[in-house]
Enzyme design. Structure first.
Site, PDB file in Angstrom:
ATOM      1  N   THR A 106       0.948  -1.203  -0.029  1.00 30.65           N
ATOM      2  CA  THR A 106       0.062  -0.016   0.118  1.00 30.65           C
ATOM      3  C   THR A 106       0.987   1.352   0.146  1.00 30.65           C
ATOM      4  OG1 THR A 106      -1.540  -1.135   1.225  1.00 30.65           O
ATOM      5  CG2 THR A 106      -2.044   1.209   1.339  1.00 30.65           C
ATOM      6  N   THR A 182       2.448  -4.418   4.538  1.00 31.46           N
ATOM      7  CA  THR A 182       2.753  -4.569   5.960  1.00 31.46           C
ATOM      8  C   THR A 182       2.123  -6.064   6.220  1.00 31.46           C
ATOM      9  OG1 THR A 182       0.551  -4.020   6.284  1.00 31.46           O
ATOM     10  CG2 THR A 182       2.031  -2.196   6.592  1.00 31.46           C
ATOM     11  N   ASP A 183       1.534  -6.871   5.365  1.00 26.96           N
ATOM     12  CA  ASP A 183       0.877  -8.100   5.842  1.00 26.96           C
ATOM     13  C   ASP A 183       2.137  -9.040   6.155  1.00 26.96           C
ATOM     14  OD1 ASP A 183      -1.539  -7.211   5.323  1.00 26.96           O
ATOM     15  OD2 ASP A 183      -1.947  -8.224   3.589  1.00 26.96           O
ATOM     16  N   LYS A 261       2.936  -8.468  12.843  1.00 30.95           N
ATOM     17  CA  LYS A 261       1.723  -7.692  12.471  1.00 30.95           C
ATOM     18  C   LYS A 261       0.876  -8.245  13.504  1.00 30.95           C
ATOM     19  CE  LYS A 261      -1.386  -5.773   9.067  1.00 30.95           C
ATOM     20  NZ  LYS A 261      -1.493  -5.682   7.528  1.00 30.95           N
TER      21      LYS A 261
END
Ligand code: ASP
Length: 460
Positions: A106, A182-183, A261
């Site tokens: 993103t 981020t995942d 995360k």
């Protein structure tokens, strides 16, 4: 000719045509579930023909089933705008030189404010146009290595990325930023923590949970914090720099092997587990929280060992797991398995014979814990001792994902399982700690009155 119904086909196309609605128009859509207002987004070839996609003012996209639509009206039209203002990134010899290596996610995209189109924002000029503060922090240059969502990162990309970092360091860069989805940022952070050792400069991974078209986006702030850390921090380690508390007062720098995360949508999603974060970072200040870290030293020589055995699996144990899961990995040529076991590190009895067969076949198996916090302790119950007798090796307090990337890295270097064990159980980059500090367990649970009262004081 310009197709005003871009990507729409079949029944969805007919519905839009019947109400004379174009893609990119602002529309009011009446449905059996009420009225929705937003921008009609284009669809891609592979999408179905029964939904119309609307970008709401909140930034969320929703799919509306055409069978529920009772009326549609165009109330405005915003032409797609694909270009971000690009300004020349100002540089000065006094500022540190930072390289941003892009992998995707993103953070690498910016949604056009007016239309909702996804457009890349990556060159220094584009980033300067979007986040001018970056120019006060460093001289920024960028290189796009990949453009993937992070579920598509894997051993090949880890290797390429580690080599690119090594080259930058050898060319004398003062700090490195890595833009990443981020995942799976914590998997890549773990892999890089092993592949790149003795770094003379900070290596800072950064992403964003919310794209920059949304008022609550964390993209700009995370970039500013990560640039500050890469340019000015004294911590020369692989780190993750992401949103700290929900109030956007500061970002946190997490060690690459102790970070995870922990929430699918909150901006404050990354947490250091089993330890405290390395530092807090604001626009102009880095405050170390940790005593022990690798300090910045320009004269240090980096060691890059970019190898990875792909035939390694991470298996999340669940009650009633069957032995065939382990057997099939062995049959398929896997050389290493990390199990995320229950409690102190357990699996059920029916799996024991499969573990024995696997280790007898030369497959090496390590145990981690699903609880994420705490150590594997296999001496406490007989079952744990039995498992160790069958060849499972406890992986201390390594996080499951970290043990997975470390095992891939270790088996990439040698076939000698004793040597693999030595590598696995020797702390390299904080992945195994002597103990977990009392304040390294930070899960705040809502609902309980005293915690609610405390949370009110921190969530402003
Ligand atoms: N799915 C995205 C990714 O990990 C989410 C993000 O970038 O935050 O690449």
């Amino acid at each position: 000719m310009n197709d005003v119904l871009k990507g729409y086909k079949g029944r969805a196309r007919k519905t839009l045509e019947s109400f004379s609605i174009r893609v990119w128009s602002e529309a009011e859509v009446d449905t059996t579930r009420g009225r929705f207002e937003g921008i009609i987004l284009p669809r891609s070839e592979n999408d179905d023909d029964i939904h119309i996609v609307l970008k709401l003012a909140t930034g969320y996209n929703i799919g509306i089933d055409i069978n529920t639509i009772t009326g549609m009206k165009e109330v405005g039209y915003k032409e797609a705008h694909y270009k971000i203002p690009e300004k020349e990134f100002p540089t000065s010899p006094e500022k540190p030189n930072v390289k941003l290596l892009g992998t995707g996610g993103t953070i690498a995209s910016r949604l056009d404010y007016r239309t909702g189109a996804v457009i890349p924002a990556f060159s220094p000029g584009e980033l300067y146009g979007a986040v001018p503060e970056l120019a006060d922090i460093c001289n920024l240059t960028t290189e796009k290595l990949f453009a993937v969502f992070s579920e598509n990162m894997g051993p090949k990309q880890y290797i390429e990325l580690a080599k690119a970092i090594g080259e930058q360091i050898e060319n004398g860069i003062d700090g490195i930023m890595i833009g990443h989805g981020t995942d799976t940022m914590h998997h890549t952070a773990g892999a890089l923590s092993f592949m790149i050792q003795n770094s003379p400069v900070p290596i800072v991974m950064v992403g964003s949970q919310r794209s920059s078209d949304r008022p609550s986006s964390d993209a700009a702030l995370n970039l500013i914090h990560a640039a500050t850390a890469a340019a000015h921090s004294d911590i020369a380690e692989v780190m993750v720099c992401m949103f700290g508390p929900t109030s956007d007062e500061y970002g946190l720098l997490h060690r690459g092997t102790r970070v995870r995360k922990m929430h699918s949508s909150y901006r404050s999603t990354f947490r250091t587990l089993g330890d405290i974060p390395l530092a807090t970072v604001t626009r102009d200040k880095i405050t170390p929280l940790h005593q022990n870290y690798n300090k910045r030293r320009k004269d240090r020589e980096v060691a890059v060992r970019a190898v990875f055995e792909e035939k390694v699996a991470l298996v999340y144990y669940y009650p009633n797991m069957q032995p065939d899961i382990i057997d099939s990995l062995v049959e398929n040529g896997y050389r290493g398995i990390v199990i995320a076991g229950t409690g102190l590190g357990h699996v059920n009895k029916p799996v024991y014979p499969a573990i024995e067969r696997a280790t007898a076949a030369g497959v090496t198996i390590y145990m981690t814990v699903q609880t994420l916090w705490g150590f594997v302790h296999m001496f406490v119950y007989d079952t744990g001792r039995d498992l160790m007798a069958k060849g499972i090796i406890p992986a201390e307090n390594m996080l499951p994902e970290v043990a997975y990337v470390k095992l891939g890295w270790a088996l990439g270097q040698t076939d000698d399982l004793k040597e693999v064990e030595r590598i696995m159980l020797t702390p390299i980059s904080g992945e195994i700690t002597e103990r977990e500090p009392y304040n390294g367990y930070l899960v705040y649970q809502g609902g309980i009155p005293e915690i609610e009262a405390f949370l009110k004081t921190v969530h402003r």
